[in-house]
Design a protein around this motif. Structure first.
Motif, mmCIF file in Angstrom:
data_model
loop_
_atom_site.group_PDB
_atom_site.id
_atom_site.type_symbol
_atom_site.label_atom_id
_atom_site.label_comp_id
_atom_site.label_asym_id
_atom_site.label_seq_id
_atom_site.Cartn_x
_atom_site.Cartn_y
_atom_site.Cartn_z
ATOM 1 N N VAL A 131 0.852 -1.203 0.000
ATOM 2 C CA VAL A 131 0.000 0.000 0.000
ATOM 3 C C VAL A 131 0.884 1.248 0.000
ATOM 4 C CG1 VAL A 131 -1.719 1.339 1.259
ATOM 5 C CG2 VAL A 131 -1.907 -1.160 1.158
ATOM 6 N N LEU A 132 0.622 2.119 -0.973
ATOM 7 C CA LEU A 132 1.324 3.390 -1.077
ATOM 8 C C LEU A 132 0.346 4.512 -0.754
ATOM 9 C CD1 LEU A 132 3.132 2.843 -4.505
ATOM 10 C CD2 LEU A 132 4.065 2.419 -2.226
ATOM 11 N N THR A 133 0.764 5.442 0.107
ATOM 12 C CA THR A 133 -0.125 6.545 0.449
ATOM 13 C C THR A 133 0.567 7.893 0.252
ATOM 14 O OG1 THR A 133 0.487 6.715 2.807
ATOM 15 C CG2 THR A 133 -1.224 5.113 2.208
ATOM 16 N N SER A 134 -0.203 8.823 -0.290
ATOM 17 C CA SER A 134 0.232 10.207 -0.361
ATOM 18 C C SER A 134 -0.246 10.869 0.927
ATOM 19 C CB SER A 134 -0.388 10.893 -1.583
ATOM 20 O OG SER A 134 -0.077 12.265 -1.596
ATOM 21 N N ARG A 135 0.665 11.116 1.825
ATOM 22 C CA ARG A 135 0.466 11.583 3.202
ATOM 23 C C ARG A 135 0.197 10.380 4.120
ATOM 24 N NH1 ARG A 135 0.674 16.935 3.428
ATOM 25 N NH2 ARG A 135 -0.099 18.240 1.735
ATOM 26 N N SER A 136 0.396 10.637 5.420
ATOM 27 C CA SER A 136 0.216 9.594 6.420
ATOM 28 C C SER A 136 -0.468 10.190 7.640
ATOM 29 C CB SER A 136 1.589 9.019 6.828
ATOM 30 O OG SER A 136 2.320 9.992 7.571
ATOM 31 N N LYS A 137 -0.523 9.422 8.720
ATOM 32 C CA LYS A 137 -1.134 9.907 9.963
ATOM 33 C C LYS A 137 -0.462 11.166 10.478
ATOM 34 C CE LYS A 137 -0.167 7.729 13.813
ATOM 35 N NZ LYS A 137 -0.142 6.637 14.805
ATOM 36 N N TRP A 138 0.824 11.359 10.116
ATOM 37 C CA TRP A 138 1.574 12.489 10.650
ATOM 38 C C TRP A 138 1.320 13.792 9.906
ATOM 39 C CZ3 TRP A 138 3.300 12.106 15.308
ATOM 40 C CH2 TRP A 138 3.595 10.840 15.816
ATOM 41 N N SER A 139 0.670 13.704 8.768
ATOM 42 C CA SER A 139 0.378 14.927 8.022
ATOM 43 C C SER A 139 -0.547 15.856 8.807
ATOM 44 C CB SER A 139 -0.265 14.574 6.673
ATOM 45 O OG SER A 139 -0.525 15.734 5.929
ATOM 46 N N SER A 140 -1.609 15.286 9.359
ATOM 47 C CA SER A 140 -2.533 16.090 10.163
ATOM 48 C C SER A 140 -1.820 16.673 11.374
ATOM 49 C CB SER A 140 -3.729 15.250 10.620
ATOM 50 O OG SER A 140 -4.633 15.054 9.566
ATOM 51 N N TYR A 141 -0.957 15.873 11.984
ATOM 52 C CA TYR A 141 -0.196 16.347 13.146
ATOM 53 C C TYR A 141 0.644 17.560 12.777
ATOM 54 C CZ TYR A 141 3.421 16.472 16.747
ATOM 55 O OH TYR A 141 4.276 16.887 17.732
ATOM 56 N N VAL A 142 1.369 17.457 11.682
ATOM 57 C CA VAL A 142 2.258 18.537 11.259
ATOM 58 C C VAL A 142 1.485 19.833 11.038
ATOM 59 C CG1 VAL A 142 3.628 19.373 9.293
ATOM 60 C CG2 VAL A 142 4.096 17.129 10.290
ATOM 61 N N TYR A 143 0.380 19.746 10.287
ATOM 62 C CA TYR A 143 -0.368 20.966 9.983
ATOM 63 C C TYR A 143 -1.108 21.500 11.207
ATOM 64 C CZ TYR A 143 0.756 20.970 5.058
ATOM 65 O OH TYR A 143 1.445 21.057 3.872
ATOM 66 N N ALA A 144 -1.573 20.600 12.064
ATOM 67 C CA ALA A 144 -2.271 21.045 13.275
ATOM 68 C C ALA A 144 -1.329 21.793 14.208
ATOM 69 C CB ALA A 144 -2.882 19.845 13.994
ATOM 70 N N VAL A 145 -0.183 21.182 14.492
ATOM 71 C CA VAL A 145 0.788 21.802 15.391
ATOM 72 C C VAL A 145 1.299 23.120 14.802
ATOM 73 C CG1 VAL A 145 3.084 21.541 16.413
ATOM 74 C CG2 VAL A 145 1.466 19.638 16.460
ATOM 75 N N SER A 146 1.486 23.135 13.504
ATOM 76 C CA SER A 146 1.982 24.342 12.845
ATOM 77 C C SER A 146 0.961 25.473 12.883
ATOM 78 C CB SER A 146 2.365 24.037 11.392
ATOM 79 O OG SER A 146 3.420 23.102 11.338
ATOM 80 N N ARG A 147 -0.303 25.123 13.095
ATOM 81 C CA ARG A 147 -1.348 26.146 13.218
ATOM 82 C C ARG A 147 -1.656 26.465 14.679
ATOM 83 N NH1 ARG A 147 -6.439 25.098 9.591
ATOM 84 N NH2 ARG A 147 -6.515 27.391 9.583
ATOM 85 N N GLY A 148 -0.825 25.941 15.582
ATOM 86 C CA GLY A 148 -0.940 26.290 16.993
ATOM 87 C C GLY A 148 -1.833 25.391 17.825
ATOM 88 N N LEU A 149 -2.275 24.258 17.267
ATOM 89 C CA LEU A 149 -3.109 23.330 18.036
ATOM 90 C C LEU A 149 -2.222 22.467 18.941
ATOM 91 C CD1 LEU A 149 -5.719 22.186 15.366
ATOM 92 C CD2 LEU A 149 -5.707 24.216 16.805
ATOM 93 N N PRO A 150 -2.775 21.967 20.057
ATOM 94 C CA PRO A 150 -1.976 21.169 20.999
ATOM 95 C C PRO A 150 -1.413 19.907 20.352
ATOM 96 C CG PRO A 150 -4.039 21.868 22.003
ATOM 97 C CD PRO A 150 -4.158 22.186 20.549
ATOM 98 N N ALA A 151 -0.129 19.673 20.545
ATOM 99 C CA ALA A 151 0.529 18.530 19.921
ATOM 100 C C ALA A 151 -0.083 17.206 20.362
ATOM 101 C CB ALA A 151 2.025 18.558 20.234
ATOM 102 N N GLN A 152 -0.378 17.069 21.652
ATOM 103 C CA GLN A 152 -0.932 15.810 22.149
ATOM 104 C C GLN A 152 -2.297 15.542 21.549
ATOM 105 O OE1 GLN A 152 0.991 13.695 24.289
ATOM 106 N NE2 GLN A 152 -0.529 12.380 23.313
ATOM 107 N N TRP A 153 -3.116 16.584 21.434
ATOM 108 C CA TRP A 153 -4.440 16.423 20.805
ATOM 109 C C TRP A 153 -4.288 15.994 19.355
ATOM 110 C CZ3 TRP A 153 -6.794 18.792 16.587
ATOM 111 C CH2 TRP A 153 -8.167 18.554 16.444
ATOM 112 N N ALA A 154 -3.382 16.643 18.637
ATOM 113 C CA ALA A 154 -3.180 16.331 17.222
ATOM 114 C C ALA A 154 -2.712 14.892 17.031
ATOM 115 C CB ALA A 154 -2.165 17.298 16.624
ATOM 116 N N GLU A 155 -1.887 14.412 17.958
ATOM 117 C CA GLU A 155 -1.406 13.033 17.853
ATOM 118 C C GLU A 155 -2.491 12.036 18.253
ATOM 119 O OE1 GLU A 155 2.405 10.344 19.370
ATOM 120 O OE2 GLU A 155 2.379 12.509 19.676
#
Length: 199
Positions: free
Chosen positions: A93-117
């Motif tokens: 299985v090949l994926t464009s983006r992974s579970k960490w994509s949401s984390y990266v953009y969430a944290v970069s927008r100031g959302l709590p890291a633990q919540w994003a993970e």
């Protein structure tokens, strides 16, 4: 790590415009010619009902960042039912983006890291992740700034830093220079796949 690529989950990550979709297609064609059964998933899947909601949200500058991240998470949750099934049948299985994509953009927008993970804990970790690293100016030049996230240079710079931190943290993440030609990027990826899985 098993040297057999069958049943492996391989993801391509990086900021917008780094070439994720292009390389996923090229890797798929390469493995297919080698006799491997390959499935591709794009996160998000814009043509789905959830994807349509994401597209609408990305056109609204004041859309809640929490709500947007939950939409991205919902899209992954919906698609991952099929991902798990494909992996269980030994497909690659090949994926464009992974579970960490949401984390990266969430944290970069100031959302709590633990919540994003936490909102992505139900998503399986990839066996191998290629991080295609490009600078922000290259990103904007390639995408043309199609939505509010892609037009935000400060956000993209933060995302790039978050991706770099993840690549340094996880041993199964490999950074590839995404500013070079698509052919050079693909050659680097194939070399790594050959070394790890003897494809």
């Amino acid at each position: 790590m098993s040297t057999n690529i069958s049943g492996k989950l391989i993801s391509i990550e990086g900021i917008d415009g780094c070439g994720k979709d292009t390389q996923v297609k090229r890797i798929s064609n390469y493995l297919d010619k080698k006799g491997h059964e390959v499935m591709i998933y794009n996160f998000p899947k814009y043509e789905s009902p959830i994807g349509h909601c994401i597209s609408d949200a990305l056109e609204q500058p004041n859309y809640s960042p929490y709500a947007l991240q939950l939409l991205f998470s919902a899209d992954r949750a919906q698609q991952f039912q099929s991902v798990i099934s494909d992996l269980s049948y030994g497909k690659t299985v090949l994926t464009s983006r992974s579970k960490w994509s949401s984390y990266v953009y969430a944290v970069s927008r100031g959302l709590p890291a633990q919540w994003a993970e936490n909102i992505e804990t139900f998503i399986q970790e990839s066996d191998l992740t290629f991080h295609l690293d490009i600078d922000v100016d290259t990103s904007v030049a390639r995408t043309g700034g199609r939505d509010v996230l892609e037009r935000d240079k400060l956000l993209l710079e933060r995302c790039r830093l978050e991706y770099t931190e993840l690549a340094n943290k996880f041993s199964h993440w490999i950074t590839v220079d995404g500013t070079v030609s698509s052919d050079f990027v693909f050659a680097a990826i194939v070399e790594i796949l050959t070394e790890k899985y003897r494809v």
